[in-house]
Design a protein around this motif. Structure first.
Motif, PDB file in Angstrom:
ATOM      1  N   THR A  78       0.339   4.222   0.264  1.00 26.69           N
ATOM      2  CA  THR A  78      -0.033   5.289   1.200  1.00 26.69           C
ATOM      3  C   THR A  78       0.456   5.012   2.611  1.00 26.69           C
ATOM      4  O   THR A  78       0.289   5.854   3.494  1.00 26.69           O
ATOM      5  CB  THR A  78      -1.558   5.493   1.231  1.00 26.69           C
ATOM      6  N   THR A  83      -1.345   9.021  -2.401  1.00 25.95           N
ATOM      7  CA  THR A  83      -1.118   7.952  -3.380  1.00 25.95           C
ATOM      8  C   THR A  83      -0.215   8.402  -4.517  1.00 25.95           C
ATOM      9  O   THR A  83       0.817   7.776  -4.807  1.00 25.95           O
ATOM     10  CB  THR A  83      -2.458   7.470  -3.957  1.00 25.95           C
ATOM     11  N   GLY A 133       3.363   8.437  -2.564  1.00 25.95           N
ATOM     12  CA  GLY A 133       3.613   7.031  -2.871  1.00 25.95           C
ATOM     13  C   GLY A 133       4.928   6.835  -3.604  1.00 25.95           C
ATOM     14  O   GLY A 133       5.808   6.080  -3.150  1.00 25.95           O
ATOM     15  N   SER A 190      -6.070  11.533   0.203  1.00 30.12           N
ATOM     16  CA  SER A 190      -5.827  10.222  -0.390  1.00 30.12           C
ATOM     17  C   SER A 190      -5.112  10.351  -1.733  1.00 30.12           C
ATOM     18  O   SER A 190      -4.185   9.590  -2.043  1.00 30.12           O
ATOM     19  CB  SER A 190      -7.151   9.470  -0.567  1.00 30.12           C
ATOM     20  N   ASP A 198       0.866  -1.175   0.000  1.00 32.56           N
ATOM     21  CA  ASP A 198       0.000   0.000   0.000  1.00 32.56           C
ATOM     22  C   ASP A 198       0.902   1.222   0.000  1.00 32.56           C
ATOM     23  O   ASP A 198       1.571   1.512   0.994  1.00 32.56           O
ATOM     24  CB  ASP A 198      -0.894  -0.011   1.239  1.00 32.56           C
TER      25      ASP A 198
END
Length: 253
Positions: free
Chosen positions: A60, A109, A113, A105, A58
């Motif tokens: 994040t 991301t 990320g 978010s 993931d």
């Protein structure tokens, strides 16, 4: 970059451009490791491509990124290619009230990320021959789409970050390559069959042709006019582009 005999790690490898790139590298005889949040999807892709491997990740979550990197490097110490591909593309309204959770978010991301993933692998890459770091930005890094203003901004940030990385890594063996897809017919929003979208197979074919050169950008030809965004006149270009999208919007399922 050389297109064979690499060990390749790619984020967001279960669908769309990420899966297509992973499968093309796999067909060319590279060891490919894909990552994503959902193990069932990872298992489905690796089952369809015997010899491909996967790791749950993931982007994040900093701890998830670090754990995945340690797992991959323990199994594949010859890893020499890292591809930052994972991303999301929600709509937003830069002229109205923003959904804060969505905004966080999106930034977490699309921007943080790749920062986390690169950080987790970069010292390893510096020690590898033929090391390559590939960042996936977008045509929208150069000409933003107003209906996806935040997404466009994250991709502009990735373009900027890539320029800095390339400079800072100039005296290492790590080559930094940027790909900047146009509108490609994938399920990033949803697969539409719209004539304005580039077919995925055509995008992959041309992108790999570009990757196989010594260029620092693997940008398909239809994106080049946007890449040459004319400086002080960019507002005219951006306004014309967005007016065309208002008049002929992306269909929403």
């Amino acid at each position: 970059m050389k297109l064979t005999h690499n060990t390749v790690f790619i984020t967001g490898g279960t669908s769309g451009i990420g899966r297509a790139m992973a499968e093309q590298f796999h067909r060319l005889g590279n060891q490919v490791i894909i990552s994503g949040r959902r193990k069932a999807l990872l298992d489905s892709v690796t089952a369809a491509n015997p010899g491909m491997d996967s790791v749950v990740l993931d982007v994040t979550d900093a701890a998830s990124v670090q754990a995945a990197a340690e797992s991959v490097l323990s199994r594949y110490p010859a890893l020499n290619v890292v591809i930052n591909n994972a991303g999301i593309m929600p709509f937003d309204n830069a002229a109205g009230v923003q959904d804060d959770a969505m905004a966080v978010s999106l930034l977490n991301t699309n921007l943080l990320g790749p920062v986390r993933v690169t950080s987790a692998f970069i010292e390893h890459l510096k020690k590898q021959p033929d090391a390559v770091l590939i960042n996936n930005s977008s045509i929208l890094a150069f000409i933003p789409l107003a209906s996806n203003a935040l997404y466009s901004a994250t991709k502009a940030a990735i373009h900027s970050y890539t320029l800095s990385q390339r400079f800072l890594l100039r005296d290492t063996g790590v080559k930094v390559i940027e790909i900047s897809p146009p509108w490609v017919d994938t399920d990033l929003i949803y697969r539409s069959g719209d004539d304005r979208a580039m077919p995925l197979d055509a995008f992959i074919s041309e992108t790999f042709e570009k990757l196989g050169t010594d260029n620092i950008e693997a940008i398909v030809d239809r994106v080049l006019p946007a890449r040459a965004n004319p400086g002080a006149n960019e507002h005219t270009v951006v306004n014309q582009f967005n007016q065309s999208m208002v008049e002929n919007p992306i269909p929403v399922a």
